[in-house]
Every structure is written in C-alpha cells, then in structure tokens.
Design an enzyme around this catalytic site. Sequence first.
Site, PDB file in Angstrom:
ATOM      1  N   ARG A  16       0.876  -1.171   0.000  1.00 39.87           N
ATOM      2  CA  ARG A  16       0.000   0.000   0.000  1.00 39.87           C
ATOM      3  C   ARG A  16       0.913   1.221   0.000  1.00 39.87           C
ATOM      4  O   ARG A  16       1.244   1.720  -1.057  1.00 39.87           O
ATOM      5  CB  ARG A  16      -0.937  -0.054   1.219  1.00 39.87           C
ATOM      6  CG  ARG A  16      -2.050   0.969   1.197  1.00 39.87           C
ATOM      7  CD  ARG A  16      -3.051   0.787   2.316  1.00 39.87           C
ATOM      8  NE  ARG A  16      -2.467   0.976   3.652  1.00 39.87           N
ATOM      9  CZ  ARG A  16      -3.164   0.952   4.785  1.00 39.87           C
ATOM     10  NH1 ARG A  16      -4.481   0.740   4.747  1.00 39.87           N
ATOM     11  NH2 ARG A  16      -2.594   1.122   5.954  1.00 39.87           N
ATOM     12  N   ARG A  28       1.063   1.671  17.398  1.00 40.65           N
ATOM     13  CA  ARG A  28      -0.070   2.520  17.005  1.00 40.65           C
ATOM     14  C   ARG A  28      -1.382   1.804  17.303  1.00 40.65           C
ATOM     15  O   ARG A  28      -1.761   0.885  16.590  1.00 40.65           O
ATOM     16  CB  ARG A  28      -0.018   2.811  15.498  1.00 40.65           C
ATOM     17  CG  ARG A  28       1.316   3.358  15.000  1.00 40.65           C
ATOM     18  CD  ARG A  28       1.284   3.604  13.503  1.00 40.65           C
ATOM     19  NE  ARG A  28       1.043   2.417  12.707  1.00 40.65           N
ATOM     20  CZ  ARG A  28       1.994   1.626  12.215  1.00 40.65           C
ATOM     21  NH1 ARG A  28       3.261   1.893  12.436  1.00 40.65           N
ATOM     22  NH2 ARG A  28       1.674   0.570  11.498  1.00 40.65           N
ATOM     23  N   TYR A  48     -39.997  -0.714   3.445  1.00 41.21           N
ATOM     24  CA  TYR A  48     -39.785  -0.730   1.995  1.00 41.21           C
ATOM     25  C   TYR A  48     -39.649  -2.146   1.442  1.00 41.21           C
ATOM     26  O   TYR A  48     -39.027  -3.000   2.071  1.00 41.21           O
ATOM     27  CB  TYR A  48     -38.517   0.042   1.647  1.00 41.21           C
ATOM     28  CG  TYR A  48     -38.636   1.532   1.839  1.00 41.21           C
ATOM     29  CD1 TYR A  48     -39.565   2.269   1.105  1.00 41.21           C
ATOM     30  CD2 TYR A  48     -37.823   2.196   2.750  1.00 41.21           C
ATOM     31  CE1 TYR A  48     -39.668   3.638   1.284  1.00 41.21           C
ATOM     32  CE2 TYR A  48     -37.917   3.570   2.921  1.00 41.21           C
ATOM     33  CZ  TYR A  48     -38.852   4.282   2.188  1.00 41.21           C
ATOM     34  OH  TYR A  48     -38.949   5.631   2.352  1.00 41.21           O
ATOM     35  N   CYS A  88     -34.515   2.031   6.981  1.00 38.64           N
ATOM     36  CA  CYS A  88     -34.764   3.213   6.152  1.00 38.64           C
ATOM     37  C   CYS A  88     -33.670   4.248   6.412  1.00 38.64           C
ATOM     38  O   CYS A  88     -32.800   4.042   7.240  1.00 38.64           O
ATOM     39  CB  CYS A  88     -36.124   3.815   6.477  1.00 38.64           C
ATOM     40  SG  CYS A  88     -37.470   2.617   6.509  1.00 38.64           S
TER      41      CYS A  88
HETATM   42  C1  LIG Z   1      -5.564   2.969  11.081  1.00 39.33           C
HETATM   43  C2  LIG Z   1      -4.156   2.581  11.238  1.00 39.33           C
HETATM   44  C3  LIG Z   1      -3.707   2.037  12.458  1.00 39.33           C
HETATM   45  C4  LIG Z   1      -4.629   1.656  13.587  1.00 39.33           C
HETATM   46  O1  LIG Z   1      -5.123   0.386  13.347  1.00 39.33           O
HETATM   47  P1  LIG Z   1      -6.055  -0.402  14.380  1.00 39.33           P
HETATM   48  O2  LIG Z   1      -6.195  -1.753  13.781  1.00 39.33           O
HETATM   49  O3  LIG Z   1      -7.327   0.337  14.451  1.00 39.33           O
HETATM   50  O4  LIG Z   1      -5.338  -0.412  15.685  1.00 39.33           O
HETATM   51  C5  LIG Z   1      -2.349   1.787  12.575  1.00 39.33           C
HETATM   52  N1  LIG Z   1      -1.488   2.052  11.560  1.00 39.33           N
HETATM   53  C6  LIG Z   1      -1.889   2.551  10.381  1.00 39.33           C
HETATM   54  C7  LIG Z   1      -0.891   2.800   9.302  1.00 39.33           C
HETATM   55  C8  LIG Z   1      -3.241   2.809  10.171  1.00 39.33           C
HETATM   56  O5  LIG Z   1      -3.645   3.292   8.995  1.00 39.33           O
END
Ligand SMILES: *Cc1c(COP(=O)(O)O)cnc(C)c1O
Length: 395
Positions: free
Chosen positions: A153, A238, A283, A331
């Site tokens: 990515r 993170r 619906y 809805c």
């Molecule tokens: C969104 C994201 C995270 C957080 O991921 P989680 O699975 O929600 O902990 C960490 N690193 C990157 C690069 C992200 O885009």
Amino acid sequence: MKLLGKTQLVPGEASAPVGKRPAPDSRAWLEIDLQALKHNAMLLQRYLPERCSLIAVVKANAYGHGDIAVAKTLGDFSIRSFAVATLEEGVRLRKHKTEGEILILGYTNPDDIDLLLRYRLTQIIVDPDYAKALNKAGKKLKVHLKIDTGMHRLGVDATQIPDIERIFACENLVIEGIVSHLCSSDRLTKADISFTKQQIVRFFKIVELVKAKRDIKSHLQSSYGILNYPDISCDFARAGIALYGVLSNNNETLTKLDLHPVLALKARIATVRKISPGESVSYGRAYTANGEVSIAVVTAGYADGIPRNFSEGSAYVLVRAQRARVIGRICMDQFIIDVTGIKDVRTNDIVTIIGKDGSERIRCEDFAEQCKTITNEILCRLGNRLNHQYFQVSG
Ligand SMILES: *Cc1c(COP(=O)(O)O)cnc(C)c1O
C-alpha cells in the site's frame, strides 16, 4: 407547540440560548465513556514493553468517538503521540490544543507543506518520489519513513536499500521515525503467521541497518500487532480500534486484554402499533407478519450510520432490557422492530443498538458481524447527525 419550538431553525444557532435546541439524547445519539477510554489506554500501555509508547490513532473522528474529546482525554492522561489519516484531521487537533506529536499516516499533497510546518505535523513518506518532492520544497520537515514489507500500500520497498539510503540523504527531511504496517496480524492461520513473521523480519533488517548509523524511532504494530505479536520490541505502537475497547471482529487473539467498550449507540421509539397476520412492514415489503405483531419505529437509520443490511437475518436491538428483533428494511432515518411480548413499550423509550441495557449487551463486534463488516467501518461511519454525550464514569 413545544415540539415545533424545539425543532425550529434559529438564525445564528450557535449562540441560541439553552432550551432552543434539542437535548443530545432527543433522537439518536452516542454515549462515550471516557473512563473506559482511559482504562484501555492504560491497559495497552502497561502491556507494551517498557520502553515502547502508545501512539493513539484518532483518525476518522477518533473512529466516530469524537477526535477532540478523545485527544484531550488521552492528552490529560499523558499520551504524547497521536496519529491521523489526513492533513485536515491534524490541523483540527492542533487548533483544539492537542499537544505532542501528530503523525499523518496518509498522503498529503506536497503543495500543502506550509500547513504541515505551521501546525507542527509529522508526515509519513509514502514512496521515494514523494520524499524527493517534499525535500525539494527546501523547508525542514519532520517525517517518518514508511517501509513496505509486504502490504503493498504505502512505503518504500524493503528490498530497495539504495532507495532508502537516498531518502536518508535528503537534507530537508528530518527523519525521526521508521515505520511499517502488518496486513494480516489479525488472523492466526499458519499462512498468516508465517507471512506476518516475514514482514517483521524485513522490517527489523531495515531498522537495524538505520539504527547502526543514527538515532531513530521505530513502530510496526497496530492493535492486532500488539495483541498477537507482543514480543516485538519497537519504540512505539499505534493503537486504534483496541483503544476504543473493541476488536475488529470476533477472531481469537493470542492476548486477551480486559478492554472496555467506549461507545454505545442509542435511539428512541417514535411510535408503537399492532399489525395483523399478512400485513407487511417497511420498503419492499421484506417482512410479513405471521400473527398479530406489536411493532415499534426506532428513530435512527442508515443516514445515522446503521448499515442498510443490518436488517438481514437475525438482527436485534434492546428495549426495556430485552431483545427486540429488527424487521423489514432499514430506512434512511428509521427502522422497525418487533416488540411483541415486551411489556409496556411506549413512545420515547430508549432503544440500545450497540451497548448495554440491564443484563443484556450488544457488542460492537456482533453488530458488525451482523452487517458483514468489521467494527472499524461501523464506528467511523456513524453519522454526523448523531449527537455525542460524554461520560467520565464507567458503568
Ligand atoms: C488505522 C491505522 C492504524 C490503527 O489500526 P487499528 O487496527 O485500528 O489499531 C495503525 N497504523 C496505520 C498505518 C493505520 O492506517
């Protein structure tokens, strides 16, 4: 005419006196438990290796929880690093006094470098050409270098050492971090574990190479990386979804932490009525009553972030601490439930769509599974039309 007064558009609404606006829990709303958020942050931080700090991922309006309130709560609780996806998200946090580092995980147009500098934001380097473009601007910019270890990515190919060396030679890039992302850390099949371990090896090879020459911070794990690969030793991790007290899905994890869900989604009952056998609801007439059925209309719909396919199959919500099945199609602004057999259901009763009512709970993971997606998508798409109510007390 009280109702009319409440919903009337008031010119200059922001300064309208209290009482001229509906209460946050009038129609459909989120309840955000900030105590649970702190609990999760503490739990995750304690679980990480000693010299590893948490980066709180607050992109997409903190996964729907409200970025400002979440960042403030975590900032007060000694979190010093935040991550967002976009420049605008970063600027918004700074304007609301978020301190510490704010890292942008996604692409920022190099034309916007002045905003990165003005708001003291740290940018991810997404590929070699991007590094060149930012360097060319001639202004010292804090960045973290992303390494592609297999997700394909963002990042510089982990096998292209000359590319990496050229980026480190850019005189205007102040490279403070080196980063990669695991793409299969939430799955524990043999193949996924083997792929992830390969990503880890590729990443640490680069980290060691760079650390031999300079002082730099590394980070690799997101929530599932923390839970399934706890032995990794980086300077940061993170955490996004786990911070909010849920996981992406119901897959098993190696580590099980006592995370507390931060968010509940609630709405009200607009009206209750009876329908006869053979009569249909909503619906497309997707539901037809077999017998006499008591139905209630709930004041939330797909414009509020409840996916339209929530109604397929065995979806239910909670009313008066009991389960009520969802019937007929969702809805835009409403949906309909079967309240037959639930005593005393009335207009204005509270309906719990995600969260706890009495001894019953609808977990976000189960709600997401019902909608054939993951909690991350559900949470970050909860609509702007929902009000946020914040609580400090865990309950
Ligand atoms: C969104 C994201 C995270 C957080 O991921 P989680 O699975 O929600 O902990 C960490 N690193 C990157 C690069 C992200 O885009």
